[in-house]
Every structure is written in C-alpha cells, then in structure tokens.
Scaffold this motif. Sequence first.
Motif, PDB file in Angstrom:
ATOM      1  N   UNK A 123      -2.569  24.752 -95.029  1.00 27.46           N
ATOM      2  CA  UNK A 123      -1.354  24.761 -96.067  1.00 27.46           C
ATOM      3  C   UNK A 123      -1.650  24.431 -97.821  1.00 27.46           C
ATOM      4  N   UNK A 124      -2.059  24.841 -98.546  1.00 28.66           N
ATOM      5  CA  UNK A 124      -2.230  24.101-100.324  1.00 28.66           C
ATOM      6  C   UNK A 124      -4.077  24.313-100.353  1.00 28.66           C
ATOM      7  N   UNK A 125      -4.387  25.241 -99.599  1.00 26.19           N
ATOM      8  CA  UNK A 125      -6.104  25.599-100.052  1.00 26.19           C
ATOM      9  C   UNK A 125      -5.825  26.896-100.621  1.00 26.19           C
ATOM     10  N   UNK A 170     -22.859  15.772 -94.523  1.00 27.24           N
ATOM     11  CA  UNK A 170     -22.414  14.726 -94.825  1.00 27.24           C
ATOM     12  C   UNK A 170     -21.074  13.643 -94.787  1.00 27.24           C
ATOM     13  N   UNK A 171     -20.398  15.200 -94.762  1.00 26.20           N
ATOM     14  CA  UNK A 171     -18.554  14.628 -94.884  1.00 26.20           C
ATOM     15  C   UNK A 171     -18.598  15.139 -93.995  1.00 26.20           C
ATOM     16  N   UNK A 287     -10.075  24.829 -86.303  1.00 28.14           N
ATOM     17  CA  UNK A 287      -8.734  24.578 -87.217  1.00 28.14           C
ATOM     18  C   UNK A 287      -7.957  23.093 -87.608  1.00 28.14           C
ATOM     19  N   UNK A 288      -8.449  22.842 -86.031  1.00 25.59           N
ATOM     20  CA  UNK A 288      -8.058  21.462 -86.505  1.00 25.59           C
ATOM     21  C   UNK A 288      -8.624  20.249 -87.311  1.00 25.59           C
ATOM     22  N   UNK A 289      -9.942  19.979 -86.640  1.00 24.66           N
ATOM     23  CA  UNK A 289     -10.489  19.455 -87.416  1.00 24.66           C
ATOM     24  C   UNK A 289     -10.312  19.141 -88.809  1.00 24.66           C
ATOM     25  N   UNK A 290     -10.972  20.694 -89.700  1.00 24.13           N
ATOM     26  CA  UNK A 290     -10.839  21.298 -91.057  1.00 24.13           C
ATOM     27  C   UNK A 290      -9.998  20.706 -91.576  1.00 24.13           C
ATOM     28  N   UNK A 291      -8.561  21.566 -90.861  1.00 26.27           N
ATOM     29  CA  UNK A 291      -7.143  21.223 -91.336  1.00 26.27           C
ATOM     30  C   UNK A 291      -6.822  20.099 -91.579  1.00 26.27           C
ATOM     31  N   UNK A 296      -6.254  15.004 -95.261  1.00 25.74           N
ATOM     32  CA  UNK A 296      -5.938  13.391 -95.430  1.00 25.74           C
ATOM     33  C   UNK A 296      -7.495  13.479 -96.749  1.00 25.74           C
ATOM     34  N   UNK A 297      -8.214  14.635 -97.472  1.00 23.95           N
ATOM     35  CA  UNK A 297      -9.029  14.495 -98.453  1.00 23.95           C
ATOM     36  C   UNK A 297     -10.058  14.159 -98.149  1.00 23.95           C
ATOM     37  N   UNK A 298     -10.528  13.915 -97.362  1.00 20.29           N
ATOM     38  CA  UNK A 298     -11.662  12.675 -95.746  1.00 20.29           C
ATOM     39  C   UNK A 298     -13.077  14.321 -96.453  1.00 20.29           C
ATOM     40  N   UNK A 299     -12.898  15.517 -96.293  1.00 22.89           N
ATOM     41  CA  UNK A 299     -12.700  17.195 -96.653  1.00 22.89           C
ATOM     42  C   UNK A 299     -12.751  17.591 -97.637  1.00 22.89           C
TER      43      UNK A 299
END
Length: 333
Positions: A123-125, A170-171, A287-291, A296-299
């Motif tokens: 969402x929002x991407x 890296x991220x 999907x859970x990790x990436x979303x 939260x901005x870490x990726x």
Amino acid sequence: MTTTGMTTKAVLFHELGGPEVLSVEEIALPAPGPNDVRVRVEAVGLNRAETLFRSGTYYYPATLPGSRLGYEAAGVVEAVGAEVVDLAPGDPVLAAANFDFGVYGVYAERVVLPRAYLVRRPEGVDAVTGAAVWLTYFTAYGGMVLTGGLRPGDHVVITGASSGVGTAAIQTALRTGAVPIATTRGAAKREALLKAGAAHVITTDTEDLVDEVRRITGGAGADLAFDAIGGPGFARLGDALRPGGTAVLYGWLDPRPVELSMNWPLTVHAYDNGALARTAEGRRLASGFIGSGLRDGSLAPVIAETFDGLDAMPAAHRLMESNTHLGKIVVRV
C-alpha cells in the motif's frame, strides 16, 4: 492460445548480441485463462540476468527469434480469469520474478501472467519504487536471512554491493541487526556505499579481502558471505569467514568454475531465488518483510536512474553493462 483481439507493444530480440538487438514491436495479447491476470505495466525494473540472457550467457538460452525479456514490473490489474478470486481490476501488483522471462517477459505495455506470478503491491508504493523492490529485497532476504540464517550482530560480507540487490542487501542486513561489509572493485563507489548504509567498505582492487574482514571483525572472521560473483574468488570469501561460517552464492558474474575455501567447517548454499519465489510460503514471508520495511522506512530502494518509455530499453541496458551505476535501473512504461 486464444487472443483478445488486443495488441500490445513489447520489447523483443531476434538474435543474441548487445543492447542494439532490442526492438519495440506490436504483438498479439493473449486472453487471460481461468487462472491468469492481465496487467497494465507502469514500470519495469532491470536486472543483470536480463543482459546476460540477451547476450546468450545466461544459464538457460533464449528461444529465437522473438524472445521476450524481463521479469520485474509494477502495474495495475486490468482483467482476471474466472478462477482468480483474490485480485480485481484496479488492484496494484508486482510481478513476482519467478518465471522464465523468455516466455512471459514484462518489458511490455501489457502482459498476461498466471496469478501465482504476481503479488500485491504494498500500500502506498508508487510504480517506480514498486519496480525496484521485489526481486532485490526478496533475493537479499531469501538469500541472507531465510537461507543463510543471518542474525542480529552477525557480520555479513556483501559482494557486488553497488547493484540493486547489493544495496537492498545492505538495508536488509541493517534491518536484521547485522553488520554489512560491502565490497567494491574501485574506490569510486566507496563513499556512496557508506552513505547507502554499509558499516564498512572494502576496495578489493587495493585492499586484501581476508585481511580487511579479519581486521574489521577483530580477527574472528565474518559470519556470512553473500556473493553475486562466484568463480575462483568465491574461495577467498570462504577464507574470510569464521570457522563454521556460511557462504551463499546467488549469482555467477564470473563464469569460471567456482572454487571452495578449505576454511572448514564451512556451509555453502547455491541460492535459487526463483525456486523460493515459486513457493507460497516464500512469497508470504518476503511480502511481510518487504511491506513492513517499506512502511517503517528501513527499506527504501536506491534508484540509480529512471528512463522513460520502452524505446529507452537499449540505453538502460547500456547503463547496466557500464557498471557505473549504484542501485536499481527502472524504465517507466
């Protein structure tokens, strides 16, 4: 194959060679089967594998003439087959990069894909960001965390660190609580990699990989190596690991035979991202990790350059092959 009577513009190539063999052509668009989805493509993310496929050096060959290309894209659902119940027209989606791109290539204005080859766009991407996230972060998360067992506090050596997968790795390491050690051949990208989040950067043209890793880790060696290159240099990565460390090979930019370190015990994985992406569980976890990371901005994908239009694909391939970029190359459709 039934057609809709519709056509679409797509990038094809009829012979192996450089970027100049790519051409934009009008082709028939098949009608979605019961489990298929028709997607209007908004943006395409480029991957090194596509330049290898186009030039005839990938691990499976192109079917010529008229081979398709590309397996990472962001788009919007236009139509679904009768048995697709969890997607509807208007839904934003991503191609899951788990198919033979010579058959289903997404370098196109529209494409029909089986439902299993798509995931929902977070969402929002936006489309450009979406085209840059799935394959890179799935590879990094699937290779380092799910396969390599990366844990908080671990030191991980990331080769090819200036690529789209490299910057995502890296991220991903930082989000996992690990310490990313990036490698690059020359000094030109050192500062950019540090700004991208690398805790340390090793310039392999002028610094000894093993000595530097052991210096950084206080003599212990790294816990994990995440390698895009292979070849004889893979042995040096093993030498830089602690006893019992893990090396994950996910690419073969060096076509020479892979050599293994004698720094045993050593665990080695030949990681196949497509195989993991073809499992529902792999797609669910990624999907859970990436979303959550995007939220939260870490990726946040590093975009090297964005091109406009399918006609720009040869220029985008030339940039990929120049090795001067940092991050992901995207073409807006």
